[in-house]
Design an enzyme around this catalytic site. Structure first.
Site, PDB file in Angstrom:
ATOM      1  N   SER A 144     100.618-116.804 -10.134  1.00  0.00           N
ATOM      2  CA  SER A 144      99.198-116.706  -9.886  1.00  0.00           C
ATOM      3  C   SER A 144      98.069-116.725 -11.071  1.00  0.00           C
ATOM      4  CB  SER A 144      98.681-115.966  -8.917  1.00  0.00           C
ATOM      5  OG  SER A 144      98.626-114.728  -9.218  1.00  0.00           O
ATOM      6  N   GLU A 171      63.066-103.156 -13.137  1.00  0.00           N
ATOM      7  CA  GLU A 171      62.843-103.410 -14.422  1.00  0.00           C
ATOM      8  C   GLU A 171      63.607-104.380 -14.951  1.00  0.00           C
ATOM      9  OE1 GLU A 171      62.935 -99.566 -16.524  1.00  0.00           O
ATOM     10  OE2 GLU A 171      61.079 -98.695 -15.484  1.00  0.00           O
ATOM     11  N   THR A 224      99.936-112.317  -6.684  1.00  0.00           N
ATOM     12  CA  THR A 224      98.883-111.351  -6.377  1.00  0.00           C
ATOM     13  C   THR A 224      97.863-111.183  -7.392  1.00  0.00           C
ATOM     14  OG1 THR A 224     100.028-109.744  -7.382  1.00  0.00           O
ATOM     15  CG2 THR A 224     100.487-109.765  -4.960  1.00  0.00           C
TER      16      THR A 224
END
Length: 327
Positions: free
Chosen positions: A58, A282, A91
């Site tokens: 993967s 901010e 995975t």
């Protein structure tokens, strides 16, 4: 096949790998057929059809493989004889593939992605058990209308919440922020919450081309040299793996603020494994114009931003609303 069945889309990975030596293995070499034979001998008799999408690890899955997987998933889900879809996958990038499919598919049928941390021919393998568990989930009526599910280590996760949290060991995945949906073994299944996904259309259209979005890892003492180089390539968007609650050195924040003014959306995520990245007036509002990833980690924030940009969404309020919705 003419009878009702589960369709498995095989995408390689450790679950279909063969051990080599030491910790090494060859991803996708074994295929899924041997595992299915073992499951049948163990007494599981679900009708199954298998299609191969990829045999890679993967770590090598990307846009080309995602396109092929999405097309085959659509075909499977439109087949009246398919009662559920199981995707075997490595995975390393399972959480990214799961989120991409979750956002671009919608169906009342169960969709389950499953992997393994150890090849089936390794001592203490989780491959056979995880596959059997995924088939049990995919054949359960209560698995429907939950989006894409991920089954690992006797646990059922949502695509949105799952994270890989360990480099080794069979319990390498966890869910944040809501925890797992349920527990499963080859012989039992317990859901912790009721199904709550009743969409009739996917949240996003699967794009013909995913916009290029980069992840910028923030570290102590970082200056703007890397940012300047990255921005010179004109990415479509940026995601930061920031310090703490998505923070960064002042000079880095200023440089990223200039990127926003130049039309490049910046998502503030965190390199910390758990915790929300909340809005900071901010930093995120009038001053810099950043979007906060909230509960999305950097790699999932990248997928979410790619899908949003592909549909033309670029204004801060729309992007923030998408990241605020974590389900």
């Amino acid at each position: 096949m003419s009878k009702k069945h589960i369709r498995i889309l095989a995408c390689g990975g450790t679950i279909a790998g063969r051990a080599a030596s030491g910790n090494a293995y060859r991803a996708g070499e074994l295929g899924i057929a041997q595992l299915l034979e073992d499951i049948t001998r163990a007494g599981c008799d679900w009708p199954i059809e298998t299609q191969i999408v990829s045999s890679a690890g993967s770590q090598d899955i990307g846009e080309k493989q995602w396109q092929a997987l999405h097309e085959k998933a659509l075909a499977a889900l439109s087949d009246d004889d398919v009662i559920g879809l199981v995707i075997t996958h490595g995975t390393d990038t399972a959480e990214e593939t799961a989120l991409l499919l979750d956002r671009t598919l919608t169906t009342p049928k169960p969709i389950v992605l499953v992997g393994a941390m150890r090849t089936s021919d390794t001592l203490g393998s989780d491959a056979l058990r995880n596959l059997a568990n995924s088939l049990r989930v995919a054949t359960d009526d209560n698995a429907a209308r939950r989006g894409v599910l991920v089954v690992m280590g006797d646990t059922i996760h949502t695509a949105c919440d799952i994270r890989k949290t360990a480099t080794q060991g069979i319990n390498a995945f966890a869910s944040y922020p809501r925890g797992p949906l349920g527990r499963v073994t080859p012989f039992s299944l317990d859901w912790f919450v009721v199904a709550n996904r009743y969409e009739t259309e996917p949240r996003h259209i699967f794009p013909t081309k995913l916009p290029r979005v980069e992840i910028l890892y923030i570290y102590a003492g970082m200056d703007c040299q890397l940012i300047d180089t990255l921005l010179s390539t004109r990415p479509a968007g940026l995601v930061t793996a920031g310090l703490g609650q998505g923070n960064a050195p002042s000079a880095v924040l200023t440089a990223l603020g200039k990127a926003v003014k130049a039309g490049i959306p910046v998502i503030r995520a965190s390199r910390v494994d758990d915790g929300f990245v909340d809005r900071n007036v901010e930093v995120d509002d009038d001053f810099f114009g950043f979007v906060t990833a909230r509960a999305f980690n950097p790699q999932k924030a990248r997928i979410q931003l790619q899908l949003l940009l592909a549909e033309g969404y670029r204004d801060m309020s729309t992007l923030q609303a998408a990241f605020d919705r974590h389900d």
